[in-house]
Scaffold this motif. Structure first.
Motif, PDB file in Angstrom:
ATOM      1  N   VAL A 129      10.258  -9.584  -2.115  1.00 27.47           N
ATOM      2  CA  VAL A 129       8.977  -8.930  -2.372  1.00 27.47           C
ATOM      3  C   VAL A 129       8.098  -9.941  -3.091  1.00 27.47           C
ATOM      4  N   TYR A 130       6.941 -10.237  -2.548  1.00 28.00           N
ATOM      5  CA  TYR A 130       6.041 -11.210  -3.177  1.00 28.00           C
ATOM      6  C   TYR A 130       4.599 -10.774  -2.964  1.00 28.00           C
ATOM      7  N   PHE A 131       3.742 -11.280  -3.925  1.00 27.26           N
ATOM      8  CA  PHE A 131       2.329 -10.969  -3.839  1.00 27.26           C
ATOM      9  C   PHE A 131       1.749 -11.641  -2.601  1.00 27.26           C
ATOM     10  N   ASN A 132       1.059 -10.842  -1.779  1.00 28.50           N
ATOM     11  CA  ASN A 132       0.562 -11.354  -0.505  1.00 28.50           C
ATOM     12  C   ASN A 132      -0.905 -11.761  -0.581  1.00 28.50           C
ATOM     13  N   GLN A 133      -1.795 -10.823  -1.034  1.00 24.87           N
ATOM     14  CA  GLN A 133      -3.217 -11.139  -1.094  1.00 24.87           C
ATOM     15  C   GLN A 133      -3.935 -10.094  -1.946  1.00 24.87           C
ATOM     16  N   ALA A 134      -5.134 -10.510  -2.430  1.00 23.30           N
ATOM     17  CA  ALA A 134      -6.021  -9.586  -3.133  1.00 23.30           C
ATOM     18  C   ALA A 134      -6.970  -9.010  -2.108  1.00 23.30           C
ATOM     19  N   ASN A 135      -6.687  -7.802  -1.690  1.00 19.96           N
ATOM     20  CA  ASN A 135      -7.474  -7.185  -0.628  1.00 19.96           C
ATOM     21  C   ASN A 135      -8.759  -6.609  -1.198  1.00 19.96           C
ATOM     22  N   SER A 136      -9.609  -6.051  -0.401  1.00 21.85           N
ATOM     23  CA  SER A 136     -10.909  -5.545  -0.848  1.00 21.85           C
ATOM     24  C   SER A 136     -10.767  -4.375  -1.797  1.00 21.85           C
ATOM     25  N   SER A 137      -9.706  -3.595  -1.635  1.00 22.95           N
ATOM     26  CA  SER A 137      -9.572  -2.425  -2.501  1.00 22.95           C
ATOM     27  C   SER A 137      -8.194  -2.335  -3.141  1.00 22.95           C
ATOM     28  N   SER A 138      -7.322  -3.332  -2.915  1.00 18.55           N
ATOM     29  CA  SER A 138      -5.968  -3.242  -3.447  1.00 18.55           C
ATOM     30  C   SER A 138      -5.371  -4.629  -3.595  1.00 18.55           C
ATOM     31  N   LEU A 139      -4.288  -4.619  -4.373  1.00 15.83           N
ATOM     32  CA  LEU A 139      -3.459  -5.830  -4.506  1.00 15.83           C
ATOM     33  C   LEU A 139      -2.239  -5.618  -3.608  1.00 15.83           C
ATOM     34  N   ASP A 140      -2.132  -6.423  -2.549  1.00 14.54           N
ATOM     35  CA  ASP A 140      -1.112  -6.191  -1.512  1.00 14.54           C
ATOM     36  C   ASP A 140       0.144  -7.026  -1.775  1.00 14.54           C
ATOM     37  N   PRO A 190      -4.409   2.842  -3.924  1.00 22.91           N
ATOM     38  CA  PRO A 190      -5.786   3.129  -3.496  1.00 22.91           C
ATOM     39  C   PRO A 190      -5.798   3.992  -2.237  1.00 22.91           C
ATOM     40  N   PHE A 191      -6.860   4.844  -2.152  1.00 28.02           N
ATOM     41  CA  PHE A 191      -6.946   5.762  -1.029  1.00 28.02           C
ATOM     42  C   PHE A 191      -7.041   5.030   0.304  1.00 28.02           C
ATOM     43  N   ASN A 192      -7.878   4.008   0.391  1.00 26.55           N
ATOM     44  CA  ASN A 192      -8.033   3.246   1.650  1.00 26.55           C
ATOM     45  C   ASN A 192      -6.699   2.630   2.087  1.00 26.55           C
ATOM     46  N   GLN A 193      -5.946   2.136   1.121  1.00 28.41           N
ATOM     47  CA  GLN A 193      -4.652   1.537   1.440  1.00 28.41           C
ATOM     48  C   GLN A 193      -3.706   2.572   2.019  1.00 28.41           C
ATOM     49  N   VAL A 194      -3.731   3.778   1.438  1.00 29.59           N
ATOM     50  CA  VAL A 194      -2.853   4.826   1.941  1.00 29.59           C
ATOM     51  C   VAL A 194      -3.237   5.211   3.355  1.00 29.59           C
ATOM     52  N   VAL A 195      -4.516   5.355   3.590  1.00 32.60           N
ATOM     53  CA  VAL A 195      -4.974   5.746   4.930  1.00 32.60           C
ATOM     54  C   VAL A 195      -4.600   4.695   5.961  1.00 32.60           C
ATOM     55  N   VAL A 196      -4.853   3.456   5.625  1.00 29.64           N
ATOM     56  CA  VAL A 196      -4.578   2.366   6.580  1.00 29.64           C
ATOM     57  C   VAL A 196      -3.094   2.287   6.893  1.00 29.64           C
ATOM     58  N   TYR A 227      -6.292  -2.299  -8.611  1.00 25.14           N
ATOM     59  CA  TYR A 227      -6.669  -3.539  -9.281  1.00 25.14           C
ATOM     60  C   TYR A 227      -6.461  -3.492 -10.797  1.00 25.14           C
ATOM     61  N   LYS A 228      -6.257  -2.308 -11.361  1.00 17.93           N
ATOM     62  CA  LYS A 228      -6.098  -2.242 -12.806  1.00 17.93           C
ATOM     63  C   LYS A 228      -4.772  -2.832 -13.269  1.00 17.93           C
ATOM     64  N   TYR A 229      -3.858  -3.100 -12.299  1.00 15.50           N
ATOM     65  CA  TYR A 229      -2.580  -3.735 -12.641  1.00 15.50           C
ATOM     66  C   TYR A 229      -2.605  -5.248 -12.399  1.00 15.50           C
TER      67      TYR A 229
END
Length: 598
Positions: A535-546, A584-590, A499-501
């Protein structure tokens, strides 16, 4: 008096089975019965021709030998005519004697017997008179004109007349065997009679004749004489019958023919006749078929083989004529070879065939409607055969089904099975099958496989290198909702950053992702197949910008589908590493879990 034969249904069925039995029996015994085959008609009417050939034509003067031969023929004809007249006179004298006996007869039984004999004599006289007239007129028989009037057609009588040559052949074939059996039965009878006579005479010899009175003794002597005569007669008859049996056995040994000779006689006789008849029928059938095919080619070459209703009707009528002419050819050859036994067998086979097919008439009517393109299935329409759409290419007795998407896939169906379907028209936009051989398909379970073989029953799939073949029934394959990648496809992947970006997430970051990923894809062996990359911005997820990555490729890269899925994630991570963007770690795991699943 002649009895009328009344055929019940059971009698007709029995007659059918008898016909089959006669045909089989004839094949077994036909080899040794060829003497009466191929007798020229000219030999049968030799006497008639000689009777009408005198005097010779004045245009050519006959030689002395010809005159002598002609004179000899005349003498033969005169002798025959004189013999017929003598026979007629003898029969008339016998008729007068029978008439006198009829007048003297006292009982009805005697009168009936004499009347029957008189009828037979009258019939013989009539036959002799007809024979005289036939020879005198050179073969013209006017009596048949009178007999042909007001005749009632009796199919049962005509059928029995057809059967008569076969029965005569069987009777002649078994005549010697039956005579041997009759003689053997007579020998057994006379031997039994001799044994009984000896026993009776032995008992008579033990009787004391001194106690008999004169009348009883006289009767005793008469009875004994009767048995003595019976014994002598039985011995005499036994000797005669044994001589006859020995003579027949010796004659059979002399006439005995080897199996090879039987085969040779059959091949040169009835075997040759059967072969000629079959070859002639086949020649007629295929000649007429070639003629019709030529006519149809000329009349339909400008219409892609399509037939009108009247052309179909003419085709059906012509096919029927082909069969009828072929059958007629068989009978013509058999008649020219003058083999009435084979003619009878051919008639019986034809009757049995018609009898067997009579219950199939409703089915044949439905098939005729289909041939005329007026049934439940129509030419040029579409049916679903074993789950595969098929086009009715050409209606015929064996109809060809094709699939436009797979030209090599062809099915040939008989009319009986084709009539169980109902066809419908189709449009040009309708698909005929999800794929074709050589295509790559993506199944609902996420597997990307290559189509190796397609049949109306199953579809065979393998990996891209042809290994691990798997066979799917057509229905199961279609239910798996295959996606044909060989027609072009897209691959979608998702990547998330921290989210810092956020200040840059909708401005320059999508472009950076696109350029980096595109550069990496173009360096792969499927890079030429890339048509577009988004490539386009999809959504602001709970722990990442997807961000969603969409790659559009043509079908040439279908075999690299799994590689492309992995490469989109790989090049996206490379871009993050180059730009030092945190994932984000959660994004990588998922996403790692999702990739492992894929």
């Amino acid at each position: 008096m002649r009895k009328k034969f009344e055929f019940s249904t059971k009698s007709r069925v029995a007659l059918t089975f008898l016909a089959i039995f006669f045909s089989i029996s004839f094949v077994i015994m036909a080899g040794s019965k060829t003497e009466n085959i191929a007798v020229p008609q000219s030999e049968k009417n030799h006497a008639i021709q000689t009777a009408t050939s005198w005097p010779p034509s004045p245009a050519r003067k006959p030689s002395l030998d010809q005159l002598a031969e002609q004179s000899s023929r005349e003498e033969v004809i005169f002798d025959r005519l004189n013999t017929i007249i003598n026979n007629i006179n003898v029969l008339k004298n016998e008729l007068e004697d029978k008439t006198i006996l009829l007048n003297k007869a006292k009982t009805e039984k005697e009168k009936t017997t004499i009347l029957n004999e008189i009828d037979e004599i009258n019939q013989l006289i009539k036959e002799q008179e007809n024979a005289f007239e036939v020879i005198q007129t050179g073969g013209l028989d006017l009596a048949k004109v009178d007999d042909s009037q007001d005749k009632i057609f009796d199919w049962q009588k005509n059928l029995l007349e057809i059967l008569q040559p076969i029965m005569n052949e069987l009777h002649q074939y078994t005549e010697d065997k039956r005579k041997v059996i009759q003689l053997q039965n007579k020998i057994a009878f006379y031997q039994s009679q001799i044994e009984d006579s000896n026993k009776a005479l032995e008992k008579m010899a033990r009787i004391n004749k001194e106690g008999l009175e004169e009348a009883a003794l006289d009767r005793f002597r008469k009875v004994k004489k009767k048995w003595d005569n019976l014994l002598e007669d039985s011995k005499h008859q036994l000797g005669v019958v044994e001589m006859q049996l020995d003579g027949m056995i010796a004659a059979e040994i002399e006439k005995e023919v080897s199996i090879g000779d039987h085969i040779q006689q059959f091949v040169l006789g009835r075997g040759a006749t059967i072969l000629m008849a079959v070859l002639a029928a086949v020649l007629v059938f295929f000649s007429m078929s070639l003629v019709w095919n030529a006519i149809m080619w000329v009349s339909t070459r400008n219409r892609n083989g399509e037939l009108s209703y009247f052309q179909r009707l003419a085709h059906l009528v012509y096919r029927t004529m082909m069969v009828l002419f072929s059958i007629a050819t068989i009978f013509y050859v058999l008649d020219q070879r003058n083999d009435q036994v084979l003619v009878g067998i051919a008639v019986l086979v034809l009757i049995v065939a018609i009898w067997a097919l009579k219950n199939s008439v409703p089915r044949y009517i439905n098939e005729l409607q289909t041939i005329l393109n007026a049934g439940p299935v129509r030419e040029g329409e579409r049916i679903l055969y074993n789950g595969v759409p098929m086009k009715i290419d050409r209606l015929n007795f064996y109809t060809r089904l094709t699939n436009p998407a797979m030209p090599e896939l062809r099915v040939r169906l008989p009319l009986s099975e084709l009539n169980t379907y109902v066809s419908r028209p189709y449009t040009d936009e309708e698909p005929w099958f999800p794929c074709k051989e050589g295509d790559f398909v993506l199944l609902s379970n996420g597997w990307c496989l290559k189509v190796k073989c397609i049949t109306p029953e199953h579809v065979q799939l393998t990996l891209g290198n042809g290994t691990m073949p798997q066979i799917y029934p057509v229905q199961d394959f279609i239910e798996a909702c295959p996606k044909n990648l060989s027609e072009g496809f897209i691959v979608v992947s998702v990547i998330g950053i921290d989210y810092k970006y956020q200040p840059r997430c909708t401005t320059d970051i999508p472009g950076i992702f696109r350029e980096g990923i595109r550069k990496g894809l173009l360096q792969e062996n499927y890079g030429h197949a890339i048509k577009d990359l988004l490539v386009y911005f999809n959504q602001a997820n709970s722990s990442s910008l997807d961000y969603k990555i969409v790659a559009v490729l043509d079908g040439s890269a279908a075999g690299n589908y799994n590689d492309i899925v992995r490469d989109l994630q790989r090049f996206a991570v490379d871009v993050c590493n180059q730009q030092q963007w945190n994932i984000p770690f959660n994004q990588v795991v998922v996403h790692q879990a999702d990739n492992a699943h894929n």
